[in-house]
Design a protein around this motif. Structure first.
Motif, PDB file in Angstrom:
ATOM      1  N   PRO A  47       0.265  63.579 145.146  1.00  0.00           N
ATOM      2  CA  PRO A  47      -0.080  64.856 145.782  1.00  0.00           C
ATOM      3  C   PRO A  47      -1.503  65.293 145.438  1.00  0.00           C
ATOM      4  CG  PRO A  47       2.038  64.994 144.679  1.00  0.00           C
ATOM      5  CD  PRO A  47       1.426  63.674 144.306  1.00  0.00           C
ATOM      6  N   LEU A  48      -2.147  65.898 146.398  1.00  0.00           N
ATOM      7  CA  LEU A  48      -3.531  66.339 146.248  1.00  0.00           C
ATOM      8  C   LEU A  48      -3.722  67.327 145.095  1.00  0.00           C
ATOM      9  CD1 LEU A  48      -6.389  66.123 147.406  1.00  0.00           C
ATOM     10  CD2 LEU A  48      -5.804  67.981 148.956  1.00  0.00           C
ATOM     11  N   PRO A  49      -2.831  68.300 144.878  1.00  0.00           N
ATOM     12  CA  PRO A  49      -3.057  69.238 143.758  1.00  0.00           C
ATOM     13  C   PRO A  49      -3.128  68.543 142.394  1.00  0.00           C
ATOM     14  CG  PRO A  49      -1.398  70.125 145.231  1.00  0.00           C
ATOM     15  CD  PRO A  49      -1.687  68.734 145.693  1.00  0.00           C
ATOM     16  N   ILE A  50      -2.369  67.483 142.191  1.00  0.00           N
ATOM     17  CA  ILE A  50      -2.422  66.777 140.905  1.00  0.00           C
ATOM     18  C   ILE A  50      -3.793  66.136 140.722  1.00  0.00           C
ATOM     19  CG2 ILE A  50      -1.476  64.814 139.631  1.00  0.00           C
ATOM     20  CD1 ILE A  50       1.240  65.493 140.851  1.00  0.00           C
ATOM     21  N   ILE A  51      -4.343  65.590 141.769  1.00  0.00           N
ATOM     22  CA  ILE A  51      -5.679  64.977 141.690  1.00  0.00           C
ATOM     23  C   ILE A  51      -6.731  66.036 141.403  1.00  0.00           C
ATOM     24  CG2 ILE A  51      -7.440  63.747 143.015  1.00  0.00           C
ATOM     25  CD1 ILE A  51      -5.140  62.346 144.504  1.00  0.00           C
ATOM     26  N   VAL A  56     -10.563  68.720 137.645  1.00  0.00           N
ATOM     27  CA  VAL A  56     -11.034  69.953 136.989  1.00  0.00           C
ATOM     28  C   VAL A  56     -10.914  69.801 135.477  1.00  0.00           C
ATOM     29  CG1 VAL A  56     -10.504  72.408 136.653  1.00  0.00           C
ATOM     30  CG2 VAL A  56     -10.585  71.449 138.958  1.00  0.00           C
ATOM     31  N   ALA A  57      -9.819  69.246 134.995  1.00  0.00           N
ATOM     32  CA  ALA A  57      -9.654  69.040 133.553  1.00  0.00           C
ATOM     33  C   ALA A  57     -10.707  68.081 133.017  1.00  0.00           C
ATOM     34  CB  ALA A  57      -8.253  68.510 133.260  1.00  0.00           C
ATOM     35  N   LEU A  58     -11.006  67.038 133.763  1.00  0.00           N
ATOM     36  CA  LEU A  58     -12.045  66.089 133.346  1.00  0.00           C
ATOM     37  C   LEU A  58     -13.410  66.753 133.296  1.00  0.00           C
ATOM     38  CD1 LEU A  58     -12.776  63.125 132.695  1.00  0.00           C
ATOM     39  CD2 LEU A  58     -13.168  62.826 135.138  1.00  0.00           C
ATOM     40  N   LEU A  59     -13.731  67.561 134.290  1.00  0.00           N
ATOM     41  CA  LEU A  59     -15.015  68.258 134.295  1.00  0.00           C
ATOM     42  C   LEU A  59     -15.113  69.268 133.152  1.00  0.00           C
ATOM     43  CD1 LEU A  59     -15.541  68.817 138.112  1.00  0.00           C
ATOM     44  CD2 LEU A  59     -16.802  67.267 136.615  1.00  0.00           C
ATOM     45  N   LEU A  60     -14.025  69.982 132.866  1.00  0.00           N
ATOM     46  CA  LEU A  60     -14.035  70.923 131.735  1.00  0.00           C
ATOM     47  C   LEU A  60     -14.213  70.187 130.415  1.00  0.00           C
ATOM     48  CD1 LEU A  60     -11.264  73.465 132.768  1.00  0.00           C
ATOM     49  CD2 LEU A  60     -13.728  73.873 132.618  1.00  0.00           C
ATOM     50  N   ALA A  61     -13.572  69.042 130.256  1.00  0.00           N
ATOM     51  CA  ALA A  61     -13.709  68.273 129.028  1.00  0.00           C
ATOM     52  C   ALA A  61     -15.142  67.773 128.857  1.00  0.00           C
ATOM     53  CB  ALA A  61     -12.717  67.092 129.040  1.00  0.00           C
ATOM     54  N   LEU A  62     -15.747  67.298 129.939  1.00  0.00           N
ATOM     55  CA  LEU A  62     -17.147  66.848 129.856  1.00  0.00           C
ATOM     56  C   LEU A  62     -18.076  68.018 129.557  1.00  0.00           C
ATOM     57  CD1 LEU A  62     -17.325  64.297 132.810  1.00  0.00           C
ATOM     58  CD2 LEU A  62     -17.498  63.808 130.378  1.00  0.00           C
TER      59      LEU A  62
END
Length: 67
Positions: A47-51, A56-62
């Motif tokens: 599903p698109l929301p999971i992607i 977003v989580a990856l960008l926040l972590a970076l």
């Protein structure tokens, strides 16, 4: 040879009638007997929301690591 569909005179070695396109011989490959190929089970798509949440989580972590 005469085309069995439209009655046009065609060459003896012709594979199809040049006027109507009807085949003069039986097909070499027989179609599958189990039915249409597109009725089989499909893969479930992520599903698109999971992607979006993952990106977003990856960008926040970076952003956290680089700040």
């Amino acid at each position: 040879m005469i085309c069995t569909r439209c009655g046009t005179e065609i060459a003896d070695k012709a594979l199809i009638c040049y006027r109507c396109g009807h085949a003069t011989t039986e097909p070499r490959v027989k179609p599958p007997e189990q039915g249409p190929l597109f009725d089989g089970p499909r893969r479930s798509r992520v599903p698109l929301p999971i992607i979006v949440i993952g990106l977003v989580a990856l960008l926040l972590a970076l952003w956290y690591l680089l700040a």
